[in-house]
Design a protein around this motif. Structure first.
Motif, short mmCIF file in Angstrom:
data_model
loop_
_atom_site.label_atom_id
_atom_site.label_comp_id
_atom_site.label_asym_id
_atom_site.label_seq_id
_atom_site.Cartn_x
_atom_site.Cartn_y
_atom_site.Cartn_z
N VAL A 1 2.41 7.37 -15.01
CA VAL A 1 2.22 7.23 -13.96
C VAL A 1 3.13 6.54 -12.54
O VAL A 1 4.49 6.29 -13.02
CB VAL A 1 1.85 5.13 -14.20
N HIS A 2 3.03 6.87 -11.61
CA HIS A 2 3.56 6.61 -10.12
C HIS A 2 3.35 6.02 -9.33
O HIS A 2 2.02 6.19 -9.00
CB HIS A 2 4.73 7.56 -10.07
N ALA A 3 4.06 4.84 -8.25
CA ALA A 3 3.18 4.76 -7.50
C ALA A 3 3.70 5.29 -5.94
O ALA A 3 4.19 6.39 -6.09
CB ALA A 3 4.15 3.09 -6.96
N LYS A 4 2.67 5.47 -5.69
CA LYS A 4 3.34 6.41 -3.44
C LYS A 4 3.66 6.28 -2.83
O LYS A 4 3.21 6.14 -1.55
CB LYS A 4 2.08 7.03 -3.53
N PHE A 5 4.36 4.82 -2.85
CA PHE A 5 5.18 3.85 -2.06
C PHE A 5 6.28 3.20 -2.38
O PHE A 5 6.16 3.21 -4.48
CB PHE A 5 4.05 3.33 -1.48
N ASN A 6 6.61 2.61 -1.45
CA ASN A 6 7.67 1.47 -2.03
C ASN A 6 7.04 0.13 -2.37
O ASN A 6 6.32 -0.43 -1.27
CB ASN A 6 9.17 1.49 -1.00
N LEU B 1 -4.80 5.26 3.21
CA LEU B 1 -4.99 4.06 2.34
C LEU B 1 -5.05 5.39 1.12
O LEU B 1 -4.68 5.60 -0.35
CB LEU B 1 -5.97 3.18 2.17
N GLU B 2 -5.96 6.46 1.35
CA GLU B 2 -6.53 7.08 0.39
C GLU B 2 -5.11 7.91 -0.20
O GLU B 2 -5.11 7.90 -1.31
CB GLU B 2 -7.70 8.29 0.13
N LEU B 3 -4.68 8.35 0.88
CA LEU B 3 -3.29 8.78 0.30
C LEU B 3 -2.10 8.26 -0.69
O LEU B 3 -1.48 9.46 -1.11
CB LEU B 3 -2.70 9.57 1.41
N PHE B 4 -1.86 7.14 -0.11
CA PHE B 4 -1.40 6.45 -1.14
C PHE B 4 -1.46 5.67 -1.78
O PHE B 4 -0.87 5.18 -3.06
CB PHE B 4 -1.07 5.09 0.04
N GLY B 5 -2.50 6.50 -2.88
CA GLY B 5 -3.31 6.32 -4.09
C GLY B 5 -4.16 4.91 -4.41
O GLY B 5 -4.51 4.44 -5.71
N THR C 1 -14.54 -7.09 3.36
CA THR C 1 -13.95 -8.53 4.13
C THR C 1 -13.13 -8.92 4.98
O THR C 1 -12.72 -9.74 6.05
CB THR C 1 -13.22 -9.37 2.83
N LYS C 2 -12.98 -7.93 5.98
CA LYS C 2 -11.81 -7.45 6.71
C LYS C 2 -10.75 -8.29 6.76
O LYS C 2 -9.82 -8.55 7.49
CB LYS C 2 -12.69 -7.93 8.36
N ILE C 3 -10.09 -7.99 5.50
CA ILE C 3 -8.97 -9.46 5.41
C ILE C 3 -7.94 -8.43 4.48
O ILE C 3 -8.04 -7.79 3.44
CB ILE C 3 -9.06 -10.43 4.12
N THR C 4 -6.12 -8.57 4.79
CA THR C 4 -5.96 -8.26 4.26
C THR C 4 -5.28 -8.51 3.07
O THR C 4 -5.49 -9.86 2.78
CB THR C 4 -3.78 -7.65 4.88
N LYS C 5 -4.88 -7.37 1.91
CA LYS C 5 -4.68 -7.98 0.44
C LYS C 5 -2.94 -7.66 0.71
O LYS C 5 -2.33 -6.92 1.07
CB LYS C 5 -5.21 -7.09 -0.56
N LYS C 6 -2.44 -8.74 -0.24
CA LYS C 6 -0.88 -9.03 -0.72
C LYS C 6 -0.44 -8.00 -1.03
O LYS C 6 0.49 -7.26 -1.60
CB LYS C 6 -0.53 -10.44 -0.60
N VAL C 7 -1.37 -7.86 -2.55
CA VAL C 7 -0.49 -6.86 -3.50
C VAL C 7 -2.04 -5.74 -3.32
O VAL C 7 -2.88 -6.33 -3.55
CB VAL C 7 -0.83 -7.86 -4.81
N VAL C 8 -1.40 -5.02 -4.50
CA VAL C 8 -2.39 -3.35 -4.40
C VAL C 8 -2.40 -3.56 -6.20
O VAL C 8 -1.24 -3.81 -6.43
CB VAL C 8 -2.12 -2.44 -3.45
#
Length: 444
Positions: free
Chosen positions: A130-135, A203-207, A219-226
């Motif tokens: 399992v990897h993340a596709k971002f920092n 967003l899909e490419l970031f996984g 919601t049109k509200i950004t999320k701090k954590v994913v």
């Protein structure tokens, strides 16, 4: 008194004379006997040690134990009418004493059961990293213990990433922009839709999971954590992160293994490889699991030989629905394999191996045995495949062949000893005829 003395002297003298004449007659008779051999008397070629036939002597001799050497005559070295060196002729009585038995060369399908050891291993097709596709930074870990069972799509941890927050904001702006130009020209609407699709694709490419993107859309509200989800069902075998740790796409977060299918890596020696084929049925017994034997099939044979053990691994796939079979367990593997079609076979005990080649003794007729070099193939269940040297139906010696081989070797060696003498005689005869012809020509 004087008369008696004279009589004694006369009798004594007559006795000495008779003894002398008898002794002379004995030596004369003995000499005549020794110098006049009987017509047709056999003449031995050489004499051999009774305890070690390899030791010979050109004249009569005795061994260390005082036993006389045994004379060997020309007929002892004959193998009947056969010209094959080393052919041996044995009478029925001697054959019975030696325990000579024969068996016919036959056609059979060889089969072999091989038992070896194996080690249970994780199915590599069911092993996931399992990897993340971002920092980003780890904010919350949901699955905290190795050995836990997770399902595909289950959230493993939450990560804060500034670049993901930026991407979310761009997606929300694209949504609002499309709503704002809904009554504009077709070209403007088209451009707004393209911008929305591009931001969503990012967003899909970031996984990011679909449900997370749909929630942003509503919601049109950004999320701090994913969230980062499990890619498949399986057991967590390793956790490589801790809360607040910084991660990159290179960081391995989790290792997950689906153990509902496992591998057994069975080891086979090089000489067993001809019997091992992909698809062979294998029975596997694992210590510590009282469920009898598991059944599987050889799925793959590895192309590399282990330098230390001189073995080759074969992979066997096992179903493990209840997860009772664990990686690292020791297994006993039994593989039953059959050769393709019938082959020419003889008992292994019939083969005499010298280190350089193999040979057998063929019974050409009752009591007559001929050495025959053979080329051998597969071996199984006290039988060996014959590739060259024998034909179907011929009889080979399976018992007593070592005694026959000793006699055969001795005769062959004796014949080789006779060859120089025969060649020398032939050469002398040829020289004699040449000189005779030369003298005749000179005379003429």
């Amino acid at each position: 008194m004087a008369f008696r003395t004279v009589l004694f002297i006369v009798v004594f003298s007559l006795g000495l004379l008779a003894g002398y004449l008898g002794r002379g007659y004995f030596f004369v008779e003995q000499k005549a006997t020794s110098t006049s051999p009987t017509v047709g008397e056999r003449k031995p070629l050489f004499y051999r040690n009774p305890m070690n036939p390899a030791i010979t002597s050109p004249v009569p001799a005795k061994d260390e134990m005082g036993m006389d050497y045994i004379p060997v005559y020309p007929e002892d070295l004959q193998g009947g009418t056969s010209t094959t060196p080393g052919t041996v002729v044995i009478d029925p009585v001697t054959m019975q004493k030696m325990g000579v038995r024969t068996q016919k060369v036959s056609m059979k399908e060889l089969s072999k059961e091989i038992t070896t050891y194996g080690i249970v291993s994780t199915d590599e097709d069911g092993l996931f990293m399992v990897h993340a596709k971002f920092n980003g930074w780890v904010e919350d870990i949901k699955v905290k213990r190795t050995g836990d069972w997770v399902k595909k799509g289950e959230v493993l941890l939450y990560v804060y990433s500034p670049e993901i927050v930026t991407a979310e904001a761009e997606f929300i702006m694209a949504l609002r922009n499309l709503s704002a130009v809904s009554e504009g020209s077709k070209e403007v609407i088209k451009d707004a839709k393209a911008l929305l699709m591009a931001s969503k694709k990012r967003l899909e490419l970031f996984g990011l999971p679909d449900w997370f993107i749909e929630d942003l859309k509503k919601t049109k509200i950004t999320k701090k954590v994913v969230p980062i989800e499990a890619p498949a069902d399986g057991i967590v075998t390793k956790i490589r992160v801790r809360p607040k740790s910084f991660i990159t796409p290179k960081t391995i977060l989790y290792e997950i293994a689906d153990l509902r299918t496992v591998w057994v890596l069975a080891s086979f020696f090089e000489e067993e490889l001809p019997w091992i084929k992909v698809g062979n049925r294998a029975l596997i017994e694992i210590k510590g699991i009282n469920k009898g034997k598991f059944e599987g099939k050889i799925d793959y044979i590895y192309p590399v030989v282990d330098k230390k053990t001189r073995t080759v691994n074969a992979r066997i796939i096992l179903k493990n629905p209840d997860l009772t079979i664990r990686p690292g367990m020791y297994a006993t593997v039994t593989v039953h394999s059959a050769a393709h079609g019938e082959v020419l076979v003889i008992p292994k005990e019939a083969v005499l191996r010298t280190g350089k080649h193999e040979h057998v003794f063929v019974m050409r007729e009752p009591g007559k045995f001929e050495p025959r070099a053979v080329s051998l193939g597969l071996e199984a269940n006290d039988l060996v495949e014959v590739l060259k040297g024998l034909s179907h139906g011929e009889e080979v010696v399976v018992s007593g062949q070592f005694l026959i081989d000793s006699e055969s070797s001795l005769k062959e060696a004796a014949l080789k000893m006779m060859e120089p003498t025969a060649n020398k005689k032939a050469g002398n005869m040829k020289m004699h005829h040449h000189m005779k012809n030369h003298a005749s020509n000179m005379k003429d």
